[in-house]
Write a protein that holds these residues in place. Structure first.
Motif, mmCIF file in Angstrom:
data_model
loop_
_atom_site.group_PDB
_atom_site.id
_atom_site.type_symbol
_atom_site.label_atom_id
_atom_site.label_comp_id
_atom_site.label_asym_id
_atom_site.label_seq_id
_atom_site.Cartn_x
_atom_site.Cartn_y
_atom_site.Cartn_z
ATOM 1 N N ARG A 1 8.184 10.945 3.565
ATOM 2 C CA ARG A 1 8.482 10.749 4.992
ATOM 3 C C ARG A 1 8.596 12.129 5.641
ATOM 4 O O ARG A 1 9.141 13.061 5.041
ATOM 5 N N ASP A 2 8.101 12.231 6.870
ATOM 6 C CA ASP A 2 8.131 13.531 7.546
ATOM 7 C C ASP A 2 9.534 13.863 8.045
ATOM 8 O O ASP A 2 10.495 13.142 7.786
ATOM 9 N N GLU A 3 9.643 14.971 8.798
ATOM 10 C CA GLU A 3 10.964 15.422 9.248
ATOM 11 C C GLU A 3 11.618 14.461 10.226
ATOM 12 O O GLU A 3 12.819 14.567 10.511
ATOM 13 N N PHE A 4 10.845 13.497 10.745
ATOM 14 C CA PHE A 4 11.404 12.476 11.636
ATOM 15 C C PHE A 4 11.632 11.160 10.894
ATOM 16 O O PHE A 4 11.959 10.150 11.514
ATOM 17 N N GLY A 5 11.453 11.177 9.581
ATOM 18 C CA GLY A 5 11.650 9.981 8.772
ATOM 19 C C GLY A 5 10.484 9.016 8.824
ATOM 20 O O GLY A 5 10.572 7.906 8.300
ATOM 21 N N GLN A 6 9.385 9.432 9.432
ATOM 22 C CA GLN A 6 8.257 8.528 9.637
ATOM 23 C C GLN A 6 7.327 8.487 8.427
ATOM 24 O O GLN A 6 7.150 9.485 7.724
ATOM 25 N N TRP A 7 6.737 7.326 8.212
ATOM 26 C CA TRP A 7 5.788 7.112 7.120
ATOM 27 C C TRP A 7 4.375 7.112 7.672
ATOM 28 O O TRP A 7 4.065 6.399 8.617
ATOM 29 N N ASP A 8 3.512 7.932 7.083
ATOM 30 C CA ASP A 8 2.103 7.984 7.473
ATOM 31 C C ASP A 8 1.269 7.458 6.304
ATOM 32 O O ASP A 8 1.176 8.122 5.263
ATOM 33 N N PRO A 9 0.664 6.275 6.438
ATOM 34 C CA PRO A 9 -0.121 5.700 5.333
ATOM 35 C C PRO A 9 -1.240 6.626 4.862
ATOM 36 O O PRO A 9 -1.654 6.549 3.704
ATOM 37 N N LYS A 10 -1.706 7.523 5.731
ATOM 38 C CA LYS A 10 -2.808 8.412 5.376
ATOM 39 C C LYS A 10 -2.350 9.620 4.549
ATOM 40 O O LYS A 10 -3.181 10.381 4.058
ATOM 41 N N ARG A 11 -1.042 9.796 4.431
ATOM 42 C CA ARG A 11 -0.504 10.922 3.659
ATOM 43 C C ARG A 11 -0.027 10.498 2.272
ATOM 44 O O ARG A 11 0.717 11.206 1.614
ATOM 45 N N GLN A 12 -0.471 9.343 1.821
ATOM 46 C CA GLN A 12 -0.069 8.867 0.499
ATOM 47 C C GLN A 12 -0.634 9.781 -0.596
ATOM 48 O O GLN A 12 -1.797 10.189 -0.536
ATOM 49 N N LYS B 1 0.812 -1.220 0.000
ATOM 50 C CA LYS B 1 0.000 0.000 0.000
ATOM 51 C C LYS B 1 0.848 1.274 0.000
ATOM 52 O O LYS B 1 0.330 2.358 0.177
ATOM 53 N N GLU B 2 2.136 1.127 -0.248
ATOM 54 C CA GLU B 2 3.008 2.294 -0.316
ATOM 55 C C GLU B 2 3.168 2.746 -1.763
ATOM 56 O O GLU B 2 3.258 1.929 -2.681
ATOM 57 N N ARG B 3 3.167 4.044 -1.969
ATOM 58 C CA ARG B 3 3.299 4.610 -3.300
ATOM 59 C C ARG B 3 4.752 4.510 -3.796
ATOM 60 O O ARG B 3 5.672 4.231 -3.031
ATOM 61 N N ILE B 4 4.955 4.781 -5.092
ATOM 62 C CA ILE B 4 6.306 4.792 -5.658
ATOM 63 C C ILE B 4 7.100 5.958 -5.088
ATOM 64 O O ILE B 4 8.261 5.815 -4.712
ATOM 65 N N PHE B 5 6.478 7.145 -4.990
ATOM 66 C CA PHE B 5 7.058 8.282 -4.270
ATOM 67 C C PHE B 5 6.398 8.323 -2.894
ATOM 68 O O PHE B 5 5.244 8.714 -2.766
ATOM 69 N N SER B 6 7.121 7.898 -1.870
ATOM 70 C CA SER B 6 6.565 7.781 -0.525
ATOM 71 C C SER B 6 7.169 8.847 0.386
ATOM 72 O O SER B 6 8.350 8.806 0.725
#
Length: 296
Positions: free
Chosen positions: A147-158, A140-145
């Motif tokens: 990450r926020d300033e802490f390097g974290q991935w938020d699935p809702k920000r795809q 469920k991750e996009r090709i361009f994914s």
């Protein structure tokens, strides 16, 4: 066009898109077949010029020796820049605490070293070899994914990627993980390696190795696994479907010593290659939790 030509063309266009949209990209290199495939694609995308990004390897200190040897030989052949982030340095500096016990692994500790390497070098995009068929969190991750300033991935920000239009706009401190072979399958990678005659580590082919049977998997009998009297070392003919840290990468029993045999074996397998990764078995959402924390 053959379907592999379509996949290749898509991946090359994504790599060029990264070079065009970002100021300081990097290619995350593990020494596994997927990142080796990315290097081959980068050669097709940018040769005869130099790569517009360095290769970055996060070394846990518990990598297979064959992987490190292959990495060093490849870098020498390419003539490209390699940046190595060492997990041992983070342990020595007290930034992370090494796990204890029989099933301890340094694999989760890579995140801190990765994020530190990204920050120190100012990378705004990191190219990785993850594929959607590997694991449900990656699916469920996009090709361009982003990450926020802490390097974290938020699935809702795809972000939507309609018609393969990729939005690389980010705020200061953020970075993007880019997955050019996201639409490939394990078999696609192997068929491409065969077609292009790409050299890969010998670990992927059947060989004899000292192993222990732990948690239902054959693991390399190495001191990094904290062996004790319960671990019985056996000589087995095995190969690896995926290559990572020795403490979390299991082997599969196999007699397939050439690429055609490996392709046949994979086509008949009912288990994903990530089924041999112990770090994915920590919990049902192990991969997604690691990604939210900044993992590759």
């Amino acid at each position: 066009m053959d379907y592999l030509d379509h996949l290749e063309a898509e991946a090359i266009s994504i790599l060029r898109e990264v070079a065009g949209q970002f100021e300081k990209p990097a290619l995350l290199f593990s020494g596994g077949k997927d990142s080796i495939t990315l290097v081959h694609l980068a050669k097709k995308a940018f040769r005869p010029g130099k790569f517009p990004f360095p290769l970055v390897h996060i070394d846990t200190g518990h990598n297979f020796s064959e992987t490190i040897t292959f990495r060093d030989n490849l870098i020498e052949e390419l003539g490209e820049r390699l940046i190595v982030g060492n997990v041992q340095d983070a342990i020595d500096q007290g930034k992370v605490v090494e796990q204890k016990g029989k099933n301890a692994s340094r694999n989760p500790l890579q995140t801190v070293t990765l994020l530190e390497t990204i920050e120190q070098n100012g990378f705004d995009a990191c190219i990785g070899g993850a594929r959607r068929d590997e694991e449900k969190a990656r699916a469920k991750e996009r090709i361009f994914s982003v990450r926020d300033e802490f390097g974290q991935w938020d699935p809702k920000r795809q972000r939507p990627e309609l018609w393969n239009i990729f939005n690389g706009k980010i705020q200061k401190g953020e970075n993007v993980r880019v997955f050019p072979i996201s639409n490939w399958t394990e078999l696609d990678v192997w068929n491409y390696i065969k077609r292009e005659n790409i050299e890969i580590p010998s670990l992927y082919f059947a060989h004899e190795r000292d192993c222990i049977y732990r948690n239902g998997q054959w693991m390399t009998a190495d001191p990094s696994l904290n062996l004790d009297h319960e671990d019985k070392i056996e000589r087995k003919q095995v190969r690896f479907r995926t290559i990572g840290d020795m403490t979390c990468t299991a082997a599969v029993e196999s007699d397939k010593s050439d690429i055609d045999g490996v392709i046949l074996e994979i086509s008949q397998s009912r288990i994903s290659e990530r089924g041999a990764r112990m770090d994915d078995k920590v919990s049902e959402a192990a991969m997604e939790d690691r990604k939210k924390g900044g993992y590759f």
